[in-house]
Enzyme design. Structure first.
Site, mmCIF file in Angstrom:
data_model
loop_
_atom_site.group_PDB
_atom_site.id
_atom_site.type_symbol
_atom_site.label_atom_id
_atom_site.label_comp_id
_atom_site.label_asym_id
_atom_site.label_seq_id
_atom_site.Cartn_x
_atom_site.Cartn_y
_atom_site.Cartn_z
ATOM 1 C CB VAL A 183 21.014 21.627 32.596
ATOM 2 C CG1 VAL A 183 21.679 21.873 33.942
ATOM 3 C CG2 VAL A 183 19.954 20.541 32.738
ATOM 4 C CB THR B 279 24.506 21.156 27.924
ATOM 5 O OG1 THR B 279 24.876 21.274 26.535
ATOM 6 C CG2 THR B 279 24.851 19.764 28.426
ATOM 7 C CG ASP B 280 22.775 27.626 27.861
ATOM 8 O OD1 ASP B 280 22.620 27.777 26.640
ATOM 9 O OD2 ASP B 280 22.553 28.536 28.689
ATOM 10 C CB ALA B 281 25.579 27.338 23.765
ATOM 11 C CG MET B 282 28.157 22.133 26.030
ATOM 12 S SD MET B 282 28.084 22.210 27.831
ATOM 13 C CE MET B 282 29.142 20.839 28.263
#
Length: 446
Positions: free
Chosen positions: A335, A374-377
């Site tokens: 996401v 998640t995409d890289a936070m």
């Protein structure tokens, strides 16, 4: 030989069988029992006299004796039923495999401490794990770090790849040091995002835009299979690909030729085929970037990115490749950090932390029950507005299963533990995510 003598011999043979069976059962030799009964049962069939069977069952004519004997020969006797192992049907095998998988998953999740459970929700870089500047090998520092933080996986970049032998050894050692199964992932899309192919001088499958332009789904399958084969060879089991975004904005250079194109039907076919190619080679596919990055103009690495697409528009364009990839068996969906107020009644919280987008739309409307990551936070779209622990907590509460590369791993990890302990996050919620994660991990090894 008269019938009385035959009956006497038959009783004697049956007594012998009983003695043998009793001895074997008491000794606990299950397989020996099976073979012994098969053997004796076979002798009985070869030496049996239909007349003897006829006399015991009270038949009146020779033809009846022959029919009775023939029926006995063809049908399963109690000895045969007890002594022969029936081959399981396809349905029984599938049920047995499913039960075995769920048992393994429950065993892992049920044996974990809270700290191990929370660590298992993170995929981070080897540098974040060990604190070294650039990780190109896995030694004692990796072993000690994995004992302290048994993370769910590690993601590698070009800086971590020097040679084929170095890469294989690093990944193999990392696996050997981990108490729990690991995801070992990489961004290997083809074209301009090919960490392994470019790092090792392998053949690059080329930009997805070129494959999409061919409108030949078999080319997408071949690309996925090629990538999956060499990733598996070096030790990877997760590819953060394919890009499932439909390039509806031609000025979107962030996605650009990473997308299969601007036709949702073509992109859907290509995504599904590449997923199959990857998964059939033992590498989990990760669709990205839900709910769709193709219409945006900004880069979430640099700051907030927004799409003004409505739910109805996205259902007929952006969602289609994700649905196709899910149907094809993608193990994971990433996401993005995209604000989509048209999906959320004006709420601009990024999709990666937005419950409506993850739980109501991705899981509810699209019916996805695999791993959501998640995409890289550590991207600016998140790190400029949220602390590492706040972002991780919000993502998990929204329905994400795994957190990729928080800005500060230890802060995020400790923050999630505290959130479970104080009731902000229910531990059952963590268990649900781990169950999805371990279904994939255990499934890879079966």
């Amino acid at each position: 030989m008269n019938r009385r003598e035959m009956r006497r011999r038959r009783r004697r043979r049956n007594q012998i069988i009983d003695y043998i069976l009793a001895a074997l059962i008491l000794a606990g030799i299950v397989f020996g029992c099976i073979f012994a009964v098969r053997s004796v049962s076979g002798e009985g069939r070869e030496g049996g006299d239909p007349g003897a069977v006829q006399e015991e069952t009270g038949g009146t004519d020779r033809q009846g004796q022959m029919e009775q004997g023939g029926e006995t020969e063809d049908s399963a006797s109690p000895e045969t039923e007890a002594g022969q192992q029936q081959e399981p049907s396809a349905g029984q095998e599938e049920t047995s495999s499913a039960e075995t998988l769920e048992e393994r998953v429950s065993s892992y999740v049920g044996s974990m401490t809270l700290e191990e459970k929370v660590a298992g929700l993170f995929i981070i870089t080897p540098e974040q794990l060990t604190g070294v500047g650039t990780a190109v090998q896995a030694g004692e520092s990796t072993k000690e770090a994995l004992e302290r933080y048994p993370v769910g996986g590690l993601v590698y970049f070009a800086q971590n790849i020097q040679s084929a032998s170095q890469l294989k050894e690093m990944l193999a050692n990392t696996v050997s040091y981990s108490k729990y199964p690991l995801f070992l992932g990489v961004d290997e899309e083809g074209g301009r995002v090919a960490r392994v192919a470019d790092g090792l001088g392998l053949e690059n499958v080329g930009p997805m835009a070129d494959i999409g332009a061919s409108q030949d789904a078999s080319e997408a399958y071949a690309a996925g299979a090629a990538i999956g084969a060499y990733l598996k060879e070096y030790g990877f089991n997760l590819d953060f690909a394919p890009v499932a975004d439909v390039l509806t904005n031609p000025d979107n250079t962030v996605i650009g030729d990473r997308s299969f194109g601007n036709d949702p039907a073509v992109v859907s076919q290509m995504v599904a085929s590449e997923v199959q190619g990857l998964e059939e080679n033992g590498v989990s596919a990760c669709l990205k970037h839900f709910p769709g990055h193709g219409d945006t103009a900004g880069d979430s690495h640099d700051g907030q990115v927004e799409t003004d697409r409505t739910l109805e528009q996205m259902q007929t364009v952006e969602f289609l490749p994700f649905s196709a990839g899910i149907e094809a068996g993608a193990d994971m969906v990433m996401v993005g950090h995209i604000s989509a107020p048209g999906l959320t009644d004006g709420d601009k919280v990024p999709a990666s932390m937005n419950e409506k987008i993850i739980t109501e739309i991705l899981r509810g409307q699209l019916g996805y029950n695999g791993i959501v990551i998640t995409d890289a936070m550590n991207m600016s779209a998140i790190s400029q507005y949220y602390t590492a622990d706040e972002a991780a907590i919000r993502a998990l509460k929204a329905g994400a299963d795994m957190i990729l590369m928080p800005e500060d791993f230890v802060t995020a990890y400790e923050g999630v533990i505290a959130a479970v302990q104080n009731g902000t996050i229910d531990e059952d919620r963590i268990n649900d995510s781990l169950t999805r994660i371990y279904r994939v991990k255990c499934g890879q090894s079966m």
